[in-house]
Design an enzyme around this catalytic site. Structure first.
Site, PDB file in Angstrom:
ATOM      1  N   SER A   8       0.845  -1.194   0.000  1.00 51.57           N
ATOM      2  CA  SER A   8       0.000   0.000   0.000  1.00 51.57           C
ATOM      3  C   SER A   8       0.879   1.242   0.000  1.00 51.57           C
ATOM      4  CB  SER A   8      -0.894   0.015   1.238  1.00 51.57           C
ATOM      5  OG  SER A   8      -1.465   1.304   1.367  1.00 51.57           O
ATOM      6  N   HIS A  31      -1.254  -1.181  -4.213  1.00 55.19           N
ATOM      7  CA  HIS A  31      -2.526  -0.830  -3.567  1.00 55.19           C
ATOM      8  C   HIS A  31      -2.576   0.682  -3.353  1.00 55.19           C
ATOM      9  CE1 HIS A  31      -6.017  -1.800  -0.960  1.00 55.19           C
ATOM     10  NE2 HIS A  31      -5.578  -0.833  -0.173  1.00 55.19           N
ATOM     11  N   ASP A  33      -4.720   3.773  -1.908  1.00 53.98           N
ATOM     12  CA  ASP A  33      -5.813   4.138  -1.011  1.00 53.98           C
ATOM     13  C   ASP A  33      -6.314   5.541  -1.328  1.00 53.98           C
ATOM     14  OD1 ASP A  33      -6.035   1.854   0.821  1.00 53.98           O
ATOM     15  OD2 ASP A  33      -3.977   2.366   1.374  1.00 53.98           O
ATOM     16  N   MET A  35      -8.878   8.393  -0.384  1.00 53.64           N
ATOM     17  CA  MET A  35      -9.708   8.811   0.764  1.00 53.64           C
ATOM     18  C   MET A  35     -10.190  10.243   0.542  1.00 53.64           C
ATOM     19  SD  MET A  35      -7.443   7.383   3.928  1.00 53.64           S
ATOM     20  CE  MET A  35      -6.617   5.787   3.883  1.00 53.64           C
ATOM     21  N   HIS A  64      -8.278   1.206  -3.907  1.00 48.80           N
ATOM     22  CA  HIS A  64      -9.201   1.001  -2.792  1.00 48.80           C
ATOM     23  C   HIS A  64      -9.866   2.339  -2.501  1.00 48.80           C
ATOM     24  CE1 HIS A  64      -9.563   0.054   1.830  1.00 48.80           C
ATOM     25  NE2 HIS A  64     -10.732   0.139   1.245  1.00 48.80           N
ATOM     26  N   MET A  66     -12.006   4.701  -0.586  1.00 53.49           N
ATOM     27  CA  MET A  66     -12.675   4.987   0.685  1.00 53.49           C
ATOM     28  C   MET A  66     -13.318   6.352   0.540  1.00 53.49           C
ATOM     29  SD  MET A  66      -9.720   3.397   3.080  1.00 53.49           S
ATOM     30  CE  MET A  66      -8.577   3.457   1.711  1.00 53.49           C
ATOM     31  N   MET A 135     -11.771  -5.548   5.555  1.00 51.45           N
ATOM     32  CA  MET A 135     -10.906  -4.624   6.292  1.00 51.45           C
ATOM     33  C   MET A 135     -10.582  -5.229   7.656  1.00 51.45           C
ATOM     34  SD  MET A 135     -10.231  -2.040   4.370  1.00 51.45           S
ATOM     35  CE  MET A 135      -9.285  -1.157   5.607  1.00 51.45           C
ATOM     36  N   GLY A 140      -8.978   4.269   7.035  1.00 56.66           N
ATOM     37  CA  GLY A 140      -8.643   5.684   7.219  1.00 56.66           C
ATOM     38  C   GLY A 140      -7.165   5.962   7.393  1.00 56.66           C
ATOM     39  N   ASP A 173      -6.841  -6.216   4.413  1.00 54.35           N
ATOM     40  CA  ASP A 173      -6.159  -4.924   4.375  1.00 54.35           C
ATOM     41  C   ASP A 173      -6.230  -4.281   5.764  1.00 54.35           C
ATOM     42  OD1 ASP A 173      -5.093  -2.459   3.724  1.00 54.35           O
ATOM     43  OD2 ASP A 173      -6.821  -1.785   2.544  1.00 54.35           O
ATOM     44  N   GLY A 195       1.050  -2.054   4.078  1.00 58.95           N
ATOM     45  CA  GLY A 195       1.603  -0.709   3.917  1.00 58.95           C
ATOM     46  C   GLY A 195       2.836  -0.527   4.758  1.00 58.95           C
TER      47      GLY A 195
END
Ligand SMILES: O=C(CO)[C@H](O)[C@H](O)COP(=O)(O)O
Ligand SMILES: [Fe+2]
Length: 228
Positions: A8, A31, A33, A35, A64, A66, A135, A140, A173, A195
């Site tokens: 990540s 990966h 993320d 957000m 991913h 979010m 998850m 977050g 994850d 990550g």
């Protein structure tokens, strides 16, 4: 069940993303993320950064999301170059329609569940997906402690996948590291996001290889125990 390790970039240096991708050569997917500071209390990156990253690396991107309003945004990440797009069940108004749209645009469709969201209401939807993400921390932030209490959900999800004879990948994850990956593999996960365990290591590529060896050892033993 082939093991896949997806570093990540949440734990990478965002000013050097192309180099950080090179640092994990041998990883299956990168990966990413995304957000939006609404679905989760953090803000990272969006479509333009994914477009640039897709041009900068040969490693396929596992996005991913979010973010709220996943129905509107997820298809744009396919157009940006993601090979796999994960939306959250809690953020999609029409998950079947959205999964079909992601697939029709040419990416793998994936759905994520927050820790308190059960898998059972989504059993009939599984054939519409290429991957299910469980998850193992509250989404977050990177660097959080792995939630052991998610292991039964991973196990139940693997049973549902087997019961329906699906090819679905099962991703975990959050808090995945040398000390937790074996428990995840034993429970039935086959795609592992890491990550801090990768980018916090002195040699990120070596960390990917070591995590892969650990997960492969467990999943080979599980396959042998099942007689296949
Ligand atoms: O989705 C995420 C957080 O919401 C990240 O992918 C995840 O936390 C990875 O970081 P780490 O392995 O350090 O837990
Ligand atoms: Fe993630």
């Amino acid at each position: 069940m082939a093991v896949q390790i997806n570093p990540s970039i949440l734990s990478a240096d965002f000013a050097r993303l192309a180099e950080e991708a090179k640092a994990v050569e041998g990883a299956d997917w990168l990966h990413v993320d995304v957000m939006d500071n609404h679905f989760v209390p953090n803000l990272t990156l969006g479509v333009p950064v994914v477009e640039s990253l897709a041009r900068a690396t040969d490693i396929p991107l596992d996005c991913h999301l979010m973010i709220e309003d996943a129905d509107r945004w997820a298809p744009q990440y396919v157009e940006a170059g993601a090979g796999s797009v994960t939306f959250h069940a809690e953020a999609a108004a029409a998950p079947i329609r959205l999964a079909r749209e992601i697939r029709a645009k040419g990416a793998r469709a994936s759905m994520a569940l927050k820790p308190a969201t059960p898998i059972e209401p989504y059993e009939d939807l599984l054939p519409e997906l290429d991957m299910l993400l469980i998850m193992t921390v509250e989404p977050g932030f990177g660097g959080q402690a792995f939630l052991d209490l998610m292991l039964p959900k991973i196990r139940r999800t693997r049973e549902l996948i087997s019961k329906h004879g699906l090819e679905l990948w099962l991703q975990v994850d959050g808090g995945v590291s040398a000390s937790t990956i074996e428990r995840c593999a034993e429970a039935g996960a086959d795609v592992f996001v890491a990550g801090s365990a990768v980018y916090g290591a002195a040699d990120p590529a070596q960390a990917v290889r070591a995590l892969r060896t650990q997960a492969e050892t467990v999943s080979a033993a599980a396959a042998w125990a099942c007689g296949h």
